[in-house]
Enzyme design. Sequence first.
Site, PDB file in Angstrom:
ATOM      1  N   ARG A  25       6.984   3.076   5.289  1.00 14.67           N
ATOM      2  CA  ARG A  25       6.086   4.204   5.041  1.00 14.67           C
ATOM      3  C   ARG A  25       6.822   5.526   5.174  1.00 14.67           C
ATOM      4  NH1 ARG A  25       0.323   2.076   7.585  1.00 14.67           N
ATOM      5  NH2 ARG A  25       0.193   0.230   6.248  1.00 14.67           N
ATOM      6  N   LYS A  54      -0.898 -10.819   2.650  1.00 12.33           N
ATOM      7  CA  LYS A  54      -0.263  -9.619   3.197  1.00 12.33           C
ATOM      8  C   LYS A  54      -1.101  -9.122   4.370  1.00 12.33           C
ATOM      9  CE  LYS A  54       1.121  -4.952   2.115  1.00 12.33           C
ATOM     10  NZ  LYS A  54       1.398  -3.987   1.073  1.00 12.33           N
ATOM     11  N   LYS A 107       3.761 -11.950   3.658  1.00  8.59           N
ATOM     12  CA  LYS A 107       4.377 -10.692   4.097  1.00  8.59           C
ATOM     13  C   LYS A 107       3.635 -10.142   5.304  1.00  8.59           C
ATOM     14  CE  LYS A 107       4.917  -6.018   2.410  1.00  8.59           C
ATOM     15  NZ  LYS A 107       4.655  -5.101   1.346  1.00  8.59           N
ATOM     16  N   LYS A 148      -5.013  -0.028   7.276  1.00  8.57           N
ATOM     17  CA  LYS A 148      -5.373  -0.713   6.024  1.00  8.57           C
ATOM     18  C   LYS A 148      -6.151  -2.007   6.280  1.00  8.57           C
ATOM     19  CE  LYS A 148      -1.487   1.351   3.514  1.00  8.57           C
ATOM     20  NZ  LYS A 148      -0.385   1.163   2.552  1.00  8.57           N
TER      21      LYS A 148
END
Length: 344
Positions: free
Chosen positions: A216, A206, A262, A231
């Site tokens: 989000r 990811k 992803k 992140k």
Amino acid sequence: MWENPSRGLSCRYRLRRLRKTSSIRGLVRECELEIDHLVAPIFVREEGKDPEPIASLPGIFRHSLQELPRYCTRLFELGIRAVVLFPCLSPERKDPKGKAALDEKGVVVQAVRAIKAELPSLCVVTDVALDPYTSHGHDGIWDPERDWVDNDATVAILCEMAVLHAWAGADFVAPSDMMDGRVGAIRERLDSQGYPYTGIISYAAKFASAYYGPFREAIGSAQPGSFGVDKSTYQLSVTNVREALRDAKLDEEEGADILMVKPAGPYLDVLAKLREKTLLPLAAYQVSGEYAQIVAAAEHGWVERARVRDESLLAIKRAGADLIFTYFAEEVARERASQRDRFV
Ligand code: PBG
């Protein structure tokens, strides 16, 4: 009609022989998009009655617990066999530690139970990460001293969360947090708590992607007007394929049943390479930003929605995905169902 006049070019290899008619093209088609392989993401909120539209994802809604079973029945009747649930909590329910994630009466527990009561054979996947529950929007426990997400403290909570979801009746838990060691820890915990047949779909590769923006907004993990927190201390760097393969290999060794890449479309190279390295089924997540791009361009009349949609999904299949998480699931299934009806 297809005889070539002798004055033609001398050309032994004519690839167009295989493209001549739609019957022949059908015979040599190398991959197929099956409704069986689609997983429909569903946003669920506790309160309310009617589905609530999501501005950044036209055509996708936040479903209330009340109408969720009815909505899932509709999907099931269209041939969709799997859903993944994402909770949408109001801001007052969130806190820095994401405590609501372990609420035995929380929205995910209630949602899984409600779906399973109505449709026991619909495969229910739950997302295991803290971002829907934390006030800051990170996937784990924020350590202000070190200014990052605390890996091991987060994994401890994720294990509890996975057990809670298994207890509610989820078929698979899908850790989407990218903490180290969480697949092994979750596997061990599920086994020791009596859930050896609850599977793990690991978001193995990811990436720290900007394509998650609309999602989000949907779950309210970003402050209005922002696209959310950075992140990159836990999600993969968009530049790194080898590291992605390594992450996936570790998740496999730790006991993942299915590995996921992803986002999907921008990372087909990762998907194709991983396909050559693992015998596990591979999932790909066509994320919110990929969906939103296609929908927005189509709304402007710049691309043909259905064809770009199908092409984007076929590309993901061709690169090596077995199953695809996509916001187009319902739309594609509906279209197939209406085509089917035409021939019966
Ligand atoms: C985080 C999570 C994200 C998505 C699913 N789970 C995004 C993020 O890292 O903020 C994104 C899915 C999408 O964009 O459709 N646990």
